[in-house]
Enzyme design. Sequence first.
Site, PDB file in Angstrom:
ATOM      1  N   GLY A  12       0.816  -1.214   0.000  1.00 54.31           N
ATOM      2  CA  GLY A  12       0.000   0.000   0.000  1.00 54.31           C
ATOM      3  C   GLY A  12       0.850   1.263   0.000  1.00 54.31           C
ATOM      4  N   ASN A  43      -4.681 -11.123  15.366  1.00 55.17           N
ATOM      5  CA  ASN A  43      -3.684 -12.110  14.925  1.00 55.17           C
ATOM      6  C   ASN A  43      -2.259 -11.566  15.063  1.00 55.17           C
ATOM      7  OD1 ASN A  43      -5.514 -14.108  14.249  1.00 55.17           O
ATOM      8  ND2 ASN A  43      -5.765 -13.381  12.141  1.00 55.17           N
ATOM      9  N   TYR A  53     -14.615   2.012   9.642  1.00 54.19           N
ATOM     10  CA  TYR A  53     -13.182   2.306   9.768  1.00 54.19           C
ATOM     11  C   TYR A  53     -12.883   2.851  11.157  1.00 54.19           C
ATOM     12  CZ  TYR A  53      -8.588   4.276   8.498  1.00 54.19           C
ATOM     13  OH  TYR A  53      -7.244   4.588   8.424  1.00 54.19           O
TER      14      TYR A  53
END
Length: 312
Positions: A11, A100, A146
């Site tokens: 990104g 995670n 978000y």
Amino acid sequence: MKRVLITGAAGFLGSHLCDRFIKGGFYVIGMDNLLTGSLSNIEHLFALEQFEFHHHDITTFIHVSGELDYILHFASPASPIDYLKMPIETMKVGALGTHNLLGLAKAKKARILVASTSEVYGDPEQHPQKESYEGNVNPIGPRGVYDEAKRFLEAITMAYHNFHQIETRIVRIFNTYGPRMRVDDGRVIPAFFSQAIRGEEITVFGDGSQTRSFCYVDDLIEGIYNLLMSDYHLPVNIGNPTEITIKDFANEVIEMVGNSESKLVEKPLPTDDPKRRRPDVSLAKEILNWNPKVSREEGMQRTFEYFKTVVK
Ligand code: UDP
């Protein structure tokens, strides 16, 4: 050689972080599911011995072999139109993905820095925004996926810090721009540059009186690096406090691009669009000895050079 895992590596911010850590002499493991990222942002790294890439979705179990010293969590859709198109993915990466990675940090005894956002302040009633401000977020609006995912990210990061004593860092990132922003991500800088370069109408949402404060990517990356290496575990704002209205900003872009075809046109203001946003960066100055250095004029010129090569 210290080993660092960077999620969202393909990104905009993740790829600049990969460059920064490679330059700093680290071994970099980049990870991305390529939902919004692009391999073109990191293809120059593939030939390097101190870089490897994992095409992986971090909302499922993450396996990395060997030791890890640092984890930087920068995976997420990051523009309002992306949250509208991918609301569930946005929530999952902020929640399950962060969980995670915290588990991985605990297993590897790695220090983890997570990307939070000025969106945790919502449509702020405090101006400029300090880290102590608790925010004004609409959980059920279109941006809520978000904002709430990032608020959860902060909460679970603090929980792992407090309960498992892992080393955590939280950066609250304000509007950032520079080369490698996705042309069609809908954010104001790619939108205005691509419209101005093509000679199209410049779409100002609302009357353009809302403000933002834009930070050049190199400044942000240095702030993040300093924060990772600091011993401060509470959230820190990183951004450029120079504020401008969106209408004035549109005129700056038109002038820089110099395409007389482009005229401003007003479009409806998106739901819950923050009216004013400016970071209070006194904490970053004090504890990280950090200050943004690149002026908007300089940063925008460099960004224009990039968009000239990618806007068709
Ligand atoms: N904006 C605009 N025209 C566009 C895209 C965005 O006027 O084509 C406005 C948007 O309404 C917001 C500001 O520019 O007030 C910054 O939007 P962006 O999507 O870049 O990021 P945000 O800060 O809202 O997350």
